[in-house]
Design a protein around this motif. Structure first.
Motif, PDB file in Angstrom:
ATOM      1  N   ALA A  53       0.826  -1.203   0.000  1.00 43.51           N
ATOM      2  CA  ALA A  53       0.000   0.000   0.000  1.00 43.51           C
ATOM      3  C   ALA A  53       0.862   1.256   0.000  1.00 43.51           C
ATOM      4  CB  ALA A  53      -0.931   0.004   1.211  1.00 43.51           C
ATOM      5  N   LYS A  54       1.958   1.220   0.761  1.00 44.15           N
ATOM      6  CA  LYS A  54       2.830   2.391   0.841  1.00 44.15           C
ATOM      7  C   LYS A  54       3.502   2.665  -0.501  1.00 44.15           C
ATOM      8  CE  LYS A  54       6.751   4.737   2.022  1.00 44.15           C
ATOM      9  NZ  LYS A  54       8.017   4.857   1.266  1.00 44.15           N
ATOM     10  N   ASN A  55       3.691   1.624  -1.316  1.00 44.37           N
ATOM     11  CA  ASN A  55       4.418   1.762  -2.583  1.00 44.37           C
ATOM     12  C   ASN A  55       3.522   1.676  -3.813  1.00 44.37           C
ATOM     13  OD1 ASN A  55       7.589   1.713  -2.065  1.00 44.37           O
ATOM     14  ND2 ASN A  55       6.646   0.344  -0.563  1.00 44.37           N
ATOM     15  N   LEU A  56       2.214   1.831  -3.632  1.00 43.50           N
ATOM     16  CA  LEU A  56       1.296   1.702  -4.766  1.00 43.50           C
ATOM     17  C   LEU A  56       1.607   2.678  -5.893  1.00 43.50           C
ATOM     18  CD1 LEU A  56      -2.244   1.102  -3.195  1.00 43.50           C
ATOM     19  CD2 LEU A  56      -0.874  -0.497  -4.553  1.00 43.50           C
ATOM     20  N   ALA A  57       2.053   3.884  -5.552  1.00 34.88           N
ATOM     21  CA  ALA A  57       2.309   4.898  -6.579  1.00 34.88           C
ATOM     22  C   ALA A  57       3.347   4.435  -7.599  1.00 34.88           C
ATOM     23  CB  ALA A  57       2.763   6.200  -5.921  1.00 34.88           C
ATOM     24  N   LYS A  58       4.272   3.531  -7.163  1.00 37.87           N
ATOM     25  CA  LYS A  58       5.299   3.034  -8.080  1.00 37.87           C
ATOM     26  C   LYS A  58       4.701   2.184  -9.195  1.00 37.87           C
ATOM     27  CE  LYS A  58       8.916   2.894  -4.518  1.00 37.87           C
ATOM     28  NZ  LYS A  58       9.834   2.022  -3.736  1.00 37.87           N
ATOM     29  N   LEU A  59       3.516   1.624  -8.944  1.00 35.50           N
ATOM     30  CA  LEU A  59       2.863   0.770  -9.942  1.00 35.50           C
ATOM     31  C   LEU A  59       2.131   1.577 -11.008  1.00 35.50           C
ATOM     32  CD1 LEU A  59       1.379  -1.853  -7.463  1.00 35.50           C
ATOM     33  CD2 LEU A  59       3.239  -2.278  -9.065  1.00 35.50           C
ATOM     34  N   PHE A  60       1.836   2.843 -10.693  1.00 35.17           N
ATOM     35  CA  PHE A  60       1.028   3.658 -11.610  1.00 35.17           C
ATOM     36  C   PHE A  60       1.698   5.012 -11.830  1.00 35.17           C
ATOM     37  CE2 PHE A  60      -1.693   1.132  -8.749  1.00 35.17           C
ATOM     38  CZ  PHE A  60      -2.121   0.171  -9.652  1.00 35.17           C
ATOM     39  N   PRO A  61       2.857   5.032 -12.475  1.00 37.12           N
ATOM     40  CA  PRO A  61       3.552   6.305 -12.705  1.00 37.12           C
ATOM     41  C   PRO A  61       2.702   7.249 -13.563  1.00 37.12           C
ATOM     42  CG  PRO A  61       4.535   4.526 -14.003  1.00 37.12           C
ATOM     43  CD  PRO A  61       3.576   3.882 -13.060  1.00 37.12           C
ATOM     44  N   GLY A  62       2.631   8.486 -13.129  1.00 33.96           N
ATOM     45  CA  GLY A  62       1.868   9.473 -13.868  1.00 33.96           C
ATOM     46  C   GLY A  62       0.400   9.524 -13.499  1.00 33.96           C
ATOM     47  N   ALA A  63      -0.069   8.559 -12.701  1.00 37.29           N
ATOM     48  CA  ALA A  63      -1.468   8.537 -12.275  1.00 37.29           C
ATOM     49  C   ALA A  63      -1.536   8.751 -10.767  1.00 37.29           C
ATOM     50  CB  ALA A  63      -2.118   7.210 -12.654  1.00 37.29           C
ATOM     51  N   LYS A  64      -2.696   9.121 -10.290  1.00 38.06           N
ATOM     52  CA  LYS A  64      -2.889   9.362  -8.872  1.00 38.06           C
ATOM     53  C   LYS A  64      -3.733   8.252  -8.268  1.00 38.06           C
ATOM     54  CE  LYS A  64      -4.821  12.648  -5.545  1.00 38.06           C
ATOM     55  NZ  LYS A  64      -5.604  13.903  -5.367  1.00 38.06           N
ATOM     56  N   VAL A  65      -3.218   7.640  -7.194  1.00 42.63           N
ATOM     57  CA  VAL A  65      -3.995   6.637  -6.457  1.00 42.63           C
ATOM     58  C   VAL A  65      -4.954   7.377  -5.544  1.00 42.63           C
ATOM     59  CG1 VAL A  65      -3.931   4.715  -4.840  1.00 42.63           C
ATOM     60  CG2 VAL A  65      -2.119   4.956  -6.568  1.00 42.63           C
ATOM     61  N   GLU A  66      -6.260   7.314  -5.852  1.00 38.44           N
ATOM     62  CA  GLU A  66      -7.248   8.072  -5.090  1.00 38.44           C
ATOM     63  C   GLU A  66      -7.792   7.287  -3.894  1.00 38.44           C
ATOM     64  OE1 GLU A  66      -9.144  11.116  -8.349  1.00 38.44           O
ATOM     65  OE2 GLU A  66     -10.276   9.307  -7.840  1.00 38.44           O
ATOM     66  N   GLU A  67      -7.886   5.973  -4.043  1.00 36.13           N
ATOM     67  CA  GLU A  67      -8.520   5.175  -2.992  1.00 36.13           C
ATOM     68  C   GLU A  67      -8.110   3.724  -3.178  1.00 36.13           C
ATOM     69  OE1 GLU A  67     -13.104   4.029  -1.560  1.00 36.13           O
ATOM     70  OE2 GLU A  67     -12.755   5.461  -3.198  1.00 36.13           O
ATOM     71  N   PHE A  68      -8.007   2.987  -2.073  1.00 40.47           N
ATOM     72  CA  PHE A  68      -7.764   1.549  -2.183  1.00 40.47           C
ATOM     73  C   PHE A  68      -8.364   0.856  -0.973  1.00 40.47           C
ATOM     74  CE2 PHE A  68      -4.087   3.194   0.122  1.00 40.47           C
ATOM     75  CZ  PHE A  68      -3.943   2.287   1.169  1.00 40.47           C
ATOM     76  N   PHE A  69      -8.638  -0.416  -1.139  1.00 37.58           N
ATOM     77  CA  PHE A  69      -9.171  -1.231  -0.039  1.00 37.58           C
ATOM     78  C   PHE A  69      -8.729  -2.675  -0.257  1.00 37.58           C
ATOM     79  CE2 PHE A  69     -12.290  -1.181  -3.430  1.00 37.58           C
ATOM     80  CZ  PHE A  69     -12.689  -2.507  -3.533  1.00 37.58           C
ATOM     81  N   LEU A  70      -8.890  -3.478   0.766  1.00 35.70           N
ATOM     82  CA  LEU A  70      -8.549  -4.898   0.700  1.00 35.70           C
ATOM     83  C   LEU A  70      -9.825  -5.724   0.664  1.00 35.70           C
ATOM     84  CD1 LEU A  70      -5.643  -5.044   3.288  1.00 35.70           C
ATOM     85  CD2 LEU A  70      -5.451  -5.728   0.902  1.00 35.70           C
ATOM     86  N   PHE A  71      -9.799  -6.809  -0.105  1.00 31.81           N
ATOM     87  CA  PHE A  71     -10.940  -7.717  -0.097  1.00 31.81           C
ATOM     88  C   PHE A  71     -10.481  -9.152  -0.307  1.00 31.81           C
ATOM     89  CE2 PHE A  71     -10.459  -6.668  -4.566  1.00 31.81           C
ATOM     90  CZ  PHE A  71     -10.836  -7.809  -5.257  1.00 31.81           C
ATOM     91  N   ARG A  72     -11.349 -10.054   0.054  1.00 31.96           N
ATOM     92  CA  ARG A  72     -11.045 -11.492   0.018  1.00 31.96           C
ATOM     93  C   ARG A  72     -12.356 -12.238  -0.219  1.00 31.96           C
ATOM     94  NH1 ARG A  72     -10.462 -15.411   4.611  1.00 31.96           N
ATOM     95  NH2 ARG A  72      -8.786 -16.890   4.155  1.00 31.96           N
ATOM     96  N   VAL A  73     -12.354 -13.180  -1.135  1.00 33.20           N
ATOM     97  CA  VAL A  73     -13.574 -13.948  -1.394  1.00 33.20           C
ATOM     98  C   VAL A  73     -13.380 -15.401  -0.969  1.00 33.20           C
ATOM     99  CG1 VAL A  73     -14.238 -12.477  -3.318  1.00 33.20           C
ATOM    100  CG2 VAL A  73     -12.989 -14.590  -3.780  1.00 33.20           C
ATOM    101  N   THR A  74     -14.471 -15.989  -0.549  1.00 27.51           N
ATOM    102  CA  THR A  74     -14.510 -17.416  -0.239  1.00 27.51           C
ATOM    103  C   THR A  74     -15.414 -18.069  -1.266  1.00 27.51           C
ATOM    104  OG1 THR A  74     -14.379 -16.827   2.100  1.00 27.51           O
ATOM    105  CG2 THR A  74     -14.883 -19.122   1.576  1.00 27.51           C
TER     106      THR A  74
END
Length: 392
Positions: free
Chosen positions: A204-225
């Motif tokens: 989460a701390k390094n998410l910006a490295k995955l999307f250069p030039g874009a802004k990470v506005e929101e994120f959440f965690l999820f898991r399905v069973t």
């Protein structure tokens, strides 16, 4: 028939009563701390299995049009609602135990699960380097848009849902799976494996490295069973049971979603989007403020803190099975023929009794067949190794 219902207890609610007792052990402050952590991990592992099999079977009955069990006081819809209410109440109790009791007590005992803003600058640099070298290369963000359908989400995997905005495009939703070949708890160097950061915190701390030039506005965690219940028609004749089992096991990867767990989600539009994608209703959504997938706490139990665990218990070999040659099947079976041997597990050794019995039978040329029911086993089970040897 209505009167007979008085003598029956709903098996799903009874099972939840059982798992509630496991959770109560996690909250019992008289127990050693790491044992409490282990019970919390067991509780979550049990709950995963409950949804994969019991709840999956209930949803399948509802889909087939069955309204209730023969002796059920509740309809299947009422039972699903009761399960949801009970499990959500358990989730609130988990948050109190884990966040309010276990985490503070871990810190008192020199074990910390840190958030990223709690580490010092030198540790932050080391963790960022770890991310760049070990985690970044194996991350695969998948965008969801009209030309890219929502990806398959494997059961029990941890995932990020991420909203990013590019200056030249609209807001986009991206799914990022957390790799399963990276430890959930990353030890901080110099802490002698006493301080950890969760892998999702580091990503989460390094998410910006995955999307250069874009802004990470929101994120959440999820898991399905997903539905993992095997659906084998016992009345159907099959020439190749092994092939049938392989086919059913392959299907389990794509079983229907029976539960959605979410962390850090408050936007109802996001929840509705996930409900539509997974074809579930609100009764199947479970929110948490604690970490998702606390079954991963088994890793912390393995830490070398004997003072925070029960004293090791050593089972004894039954007196009738003492002083027998481990390689002499005849003496072992002759001993059994002399009379029944009553075993009390875990007080009597399982490996020196049942596992030994199967191992000797597997190697004895006079044994024609081994027939047994295995409720569950592990990949490194000596019973399985013996049965494989017998098959050879």
């Amino acid at each position: 028939m209505a009167r007979a219902r008085e003598f029956f207890v709903n098996r799903e609610m009874s099972w939840l009563d059982f798992n509630q007792r496991v959770l109560s052990l996690a909250g019992d402050t008289s127990l050693p701390l790491l044992e409490r952590i282990k019970f919390l991990a067991i509780f979550h592992s049990n709950l995963d299995e409950f949804f994969m099999v019991r709840v999956a079977n209930l949803l399948r009955r509802m889909e087939l049009g069955f309204t209730r069990e023969e002796f059920g006081e509740m309809t299947n819809q009422e039972l699903l609602a009761a399960i949801t209410q009970r499990v959500r109440a358990m989730g609130e109790e988990v948050e109190k135990i884990f966040l309010g009791s276990i985490l503070p007590e871990l810190k008192v005992n020199g074990i910390e699960i840190l958030f990223f803003d709690e580490v010092d600058s030198s540790t932050e640099v080391e963790l960022d380097q770890f991310f760049d070298q070990r985690i970044f290369p194996i991350l695969t963000p998948l965008v969801v848009d009209p030309s890219h359908p929502f990806p398959h989400i494997s059961g029990l995997s941890l995932n990020f849902g991420i909203f990013v905005r590019d200056p030249n495009s609209d807001r986009q939703f991206i799914r990022l799976k957390i790799p399963q070949n990276v430890d959930r708890f990353i030890p901080i160097k110099g802490s002698q494996e006493r301080s950890f950061v969760r892998v999702e915190e580091l990503i989460a701390k390094n998410l910006a490295k995955l999307f250069p030039g874009a802004k990470v506005e929101e994120f959440f965690l999820f898991r399905v069973t997903r539905n993992q219940d095997l659906e084998i028609d016992e009345d159907e004749e099959s020439e190749d049971l092994l092939a049938l089992m392989q086919e059913e096991l392959e299907k389990r990867r794509f079983g229907d979603v029976v539960r959605l767990e979410v962390e850090r989600v408050s936007d109802e539009k996001v929840l509705q989007k996930l409900m539509d994608e997974f074809e579930i209703d609100r009764l199947q959504i479970y929110k948490t403020s604690a970490h998702l997938d606390l079954s991963s706490l088994f890793a912390l139990y393995d830490l070398d803190f004997p003072q925070l665990k029960f004293e090791p218990f050593q089972p004894v070999t039954h007196p009738r099975l003492n002083d027998l040659d481990d390689e002499d099947a005849d003496s072992f079976f002759t001993n059994i023929q002399r009379g029944e041997i009553l075993l009390h597990h875990p007080y009597h050794s399982f490996s020196n009794s049942v596992a030994r019995f199967v191992a000797l039978a597997a190697k004895d040329p006079k044994v024609l067949a081994i027939k047994q029911t295995l409720y569950r086993t592990s990949g490194d089970s000596p019973i399985m190794h013996s049965l494989i040897e017998a098959a050879r």
